[in-house]
Enzyme design. Structure first.
Site, PDB file in Angstrom:
ATOM      1  N   ASN A   1       0.840  -1.194   0.000  1.00 17.83           N
ATOM      2  CA  ASN A   1       0.000   0.000   0.000  1.00 17.83           C
ATOM      3  C   ASN A   1       0.879   1.249   0.000  1.00 17.83           C
ATOM      4  OD1 ASN A   1       0.586  -0.830   2.696  1.00 17.83           O
ATOM      5  ND2 ASN A   1      -1.155   0.283   3.520  1.00 17.83           N
TER       6      ASN A   1
ATOM      7  N   GLU B   1       0.222   5.193   0.648  1.00 16.20           N
ATOM      8  CA  GLU B   1      -0.748   6.208   1.083  1.00 16.20           C
ATOM      9  C   GLU B   1      -0.336   7.597   0.610  1.00 16.20           C
ATOM     10  OE1 GLU B   1      -1.293   5.532   5.296  1.00 16.20           O
ATOM     11  OE2 GLU B   1      -2.409   3.680   4.888  1.00 16.20           O
TER      12      GLU B   1
ATOM     13  N   GLU C   1      -2.921  -4.705  -3.080  1.00 16.59           N
ATOM     14  CA  GLU C   1      -3.399  -5.563  -4.173  1.00 16.59           C
ATOM     15  C   GLU C   1      -3.328  -4.817  -5.503  1.00 16.59           C
ATOM     16  OE1 GLU C   1      -4.808  -4.954  -1.276  1.00 16.59           O
ATOM     17  OE2 GLU C   1      -5.885  -6.680  -0.484  1.00 16.59           O
TER      18      GLU C   1
ATOM     19  N   CYS D   1     -10.403  -4.992   0.315  1.00 13.05           N
ATOM     20  CA  CYS D   1     -11.540  -4.076   0.298  1.00 13.05           C
ATOM     21  C   CYS D   1     -12.405  -4.376  -0.939  1.00 13.05           C
ATOM     22  CB  CYS D   1     -11.060  -2.626   0.290  1.00 13.05           C
ATOM     23  SG  CYS D   1     -10.383  -2.072  -1.292  1.00 13.05           S
TER      24      CYS D   1
ATOM     25  N   CYS E   1     -10.798  -3.610  -4.342  1.00 10.03           N
ATOM     26  CA  CYS E   1      -9.739  -4.563  -4.719  1.00 10.03           C
ATOM     27  C   CYS E   1     -10.322  -5.907  -5.123  1.00 10.03           C
ATOM     28  CB  CYS E   1      -8.738  -4.723  -3.580  1.00 10.03           C
ATOM     29  SG  CYS E   1      -7.600  -3.325  -3.496  1.00 10.03           S
TER      30      CYS E   1
END
Ligand code: THU
Length: 134
Positions: free
Chosen positions: A43, A45, A56, A87, A90
């Site tokens: 990830n 951010e 992902e 999520c 994803c």
């Protein structure tokens, strides 16, 4: 059940490089493409929170950039009390590139893991055939 130890290790390795200063929640993902190659993502951010991307999505981008558009297995790992589940967005992104029999292994850094079919993650996924009248 396939042995996904190497994919979980690849996900664990890339997780160390996650950029998550806002949530503090680092996630790693690794995909095995149909040709056997492995593609990692973490990830990333952003101070503008919605601009952040999931692990992902990063792994999918790496796989497609390497010329592969099908995966057979994906592993996701985080330092969570229970295995982290992708999520909603994803799930749709994974579904696009999943082989029909593709599996997902969701793991914690402390060693707990669950494996299931990617197709089970998104019942009623939006698919191309729904646009057949366009
Ligand atoms: N995150 C992922 O990268 N993958 C998941 O499967 C769940 C959530 C990230 C997004 C955000 O950077 C952080 O975890 C907290 O939601």
């Amino acid at each position: 059940m396939p042995d996904e130890t190497d994919l979980v290790t690849a996900a664990r390795d890339v997780r160390a490089r996650a950029y998550a200063p806002y949530s503090g929640f680092k996630v790693g993902a690794a995909l095995r493409a149909a040709d056997g190659s492995v593609h990692q993502g973490c990830n990333v951010e952003n101070v503008a929170y919605p601009e952040g991307t999931c692990a992902e999505a990063g792994a999918i981008a790496a796989m497609v950039a390497a010329g592969q558009t099908r995966f057979t297995h994906v592993a996701v790992i985080a330092d969570s009390p229970v295995p982290v589940t992708p999520c909603g967005g994803c799930r749709q992104k994974l579904f696009e590139f999943a082989a029909p029999e593709a599996t997902i292994t969701m793991a914690t850094t402390s060693g707990e893991q669950i494996t299931m079919a990617v197709a089970e993650l998104l019942p009623g996924a939006f698919v191309k055939s729904q646009m057949d009248n366009v």
